[in-house]
Design a protein around this motif. Structure first.
Motif, PDB file in Angstrom:
ATOM      1  N   ALA A 113       5.108  -9.786 -17.858  1.00  0.00           N
ATOM      2  CA  ALA A 113       5.561  -8.908 -16.778  1.00  0.00           C
ATOM      3  C   ALA A 113       5.528  -7.478 -17.299  1.00  0.00           C
ATOM      4  O   ALA A 113       6.385  -7.064 -18.066  1.00  0.00           O
ATOM      5  CB  ALA A 113       6.962  -9.287 -16.347  1.00  0.00           C
ATOM      6  N   VAL A 114       4.526  -6.718 -16.902  1.00  0.00           N
ATOM      7  CA  VAL A 114       4.383  -5.338 -17.341  1.00  0.00           C
ATOM      8  C   VAL A 114       5.086  -4.447 -16.327  1.00  0.00           C
ATOM      9  O   VAL A 114       4.789  -4.498 -15.140  1.00  0.00           O
ATOM     10  CB  VAL A 114       2.891  -4.950 -17.446  1.00  0.00           C
ATOM     11  N   PRO A 115       6.043  -3.638 -16.779  1.00  0.00           N
ATOM     12  CA  PRO A 115       6.774  -2.780 -15.843  1.00  0.00           C
ATOM     13  C   PRO A 115       5.874  -1.677 -15.286  1.00  0.00           C
ATOM     14  O   PRO A 115       4.955  -1.218 -15.940  1.00  0.00           O
ATOM     15  CB  PRO A 115       7.903  -2.195 -16.677  1.00  0.00           C
ATOM     16  N   SER A 116       6.193  -1.264 -14.078  1.00  0.00           N
ATOM     17  CA  SER A 116       5.416  -0.190 -13.443  1.00  0.00           C
ATOM     18  C   SER A 116       5.806   1.141 -14.074  1.00  0.00           C
ATOM     19  O   SER A 116       6.776   1.251 -14.818  1.00  0.00           O
ATOM     20  CB  SER A 116       5.683  -0.159 -11.941  1.00  0.00           C
ATOM     21  N   GLN A 117       5.062   2.166 -13.725  1.00  0.00           N
ATOM     22  CA  GLN A 117       5.312   3.490 -14.294  1.00  0.00           C
ATOM     23  C   GLN A 117       6.659   4.042 -13.805  1.00  0.00           C
ATOM     24  O   GLN A 117       7.369   4.687 -14.561  1.00  0.00           O
ATOM     25  CB  GLN A 117       4.176   4.432 -13.922  1.00  0.00           C
ATOM     26  N   GLU A 118       7.035   3.757 -12.565  1.00  0.00           N
ATOM     27  CA  GLU A 118       8.319   4.225 -12.031  1.00  0.00           C
ATOM     28  C   GLU A 118       9.478   3.584 -12.789  1.00  0.00           C
ATOM     29  O   GLU A 118      10.453   4.245 -13.146  1.00  0.00           O
ATOM     30  CB  GLU A 118       8.424   3.889 -10.545  1.00  0.00           C
ATOM     31  N   THR A 119       9.358   2.288 -13.036  1.00  0.00           N
ATOM     32  CA  THR A 119      10.419   1.579 -13.764  1.00  0.00           C
ATOM     33  C   THR A 119      10.549   2.133 -15.178  1.00  0.00           C
ATOM     34  O   THR A 119      11.662   2.311 -15.690  1.00  0.00           O
ATOM     35  CB  THR A 119      10.100   0.059 -13.827  1.00  0.00           C
ATOM     36  N   MET A 120       9.407   2.417 -15.829  1.00  0.00           N
ATOM     37  CA  MET A 120       9.441   2.982 -17.184  1.00  0.00           C
ATOM     38  C   MET A 120      10.079   4.370 -17.175  1.00  0.00           C
ATOM     39  O   MET A 120      10.845   4.724 -18.069  1.00  0.00           O
ATOM     40  CB  MET A 120       8.009   3.073 -17.762  1.00  0.00           C
ATOM     41  N   ALA A 123      13.800   3.955 -16.893  1.00  0.00           N
ATOM     42  CA  ALA A 123      14.344   3.453 -18.158  1.00  0.00           C
ATOM     43  C   ALA A 123      14.431   4.577 -19.195  1.00  0.00           C
ATOM     44  O   ALA A 123      15.406   4.685 -19.938  1.00  0.00           O
ATOM     45  CB  ALA A 123      13.507   2.298 -18.682  1.00  0.00           C
TER      46      ALA A 123
END
Length: 129
Positions: A113-120, A123
């Motif tokens: 599960a690779v996080p999206s750029q918004e989630t990164m 974080a």
């Protein structure tokens, strides 16, 4: 060299031929010993050591001359046993591949599960606070 170009005698070739005929096979790159000089104690040992080295070299060369294609595995397919075993293994690996493909379909398309750029981005903001 120029003598040969003009059609003269190749003295290097005739000298090598003469040495072979006389049994003078000194192959080392250093000094050459002629006549009674070959019988001197230090020279005898040197020539014997050189002869040993040449014999070992020739044994190593000769070992490879007698190897057949069977040694390298070039004729393994001729009897059909290897091809049969490869066919069985290929079928088994196909089944393993299909099984893993079905398992991965149950998990979804991604194994990870690779996080999206918004989630990164969120974080990273949380980490900075």
């Amino acid at each position: 060299k120029r003598i040969r170009e003009l059609g003269g005698i190749d003295y290097n070739a005739t000298e090598k031929q003469r040495q072979i005929e006389e049994g003078d096979t000194q192959q080392h790159q250093g000094y050459r010993y002629f006549g009674a000089a070959k019988d001197l104690p230090g020279v005898k040992e040197l020539l014997a050591k050189e002869e040993e080295r040449l014999q070992k070299k020739s044994i190593q060369r000769d070992t490879h001359k007698h190897l057949t294609p069977d040694y390298y595995g070039w004729r393994d397919e001729e009897d059909g046993v290897l091809l049969e075993l490869e066919g069985l293994e290929t079928k088994r690996m196909d089944q393993v591949y299909k099984k893993r493909k079905l398992e991965s379909a149950d998990l979804g398309d991604d194994y990870l599960a690779v996080p999206s750029q918004e989630t990164m981005g969120k974080a990273l903001l949380e980490q900075k606070k």
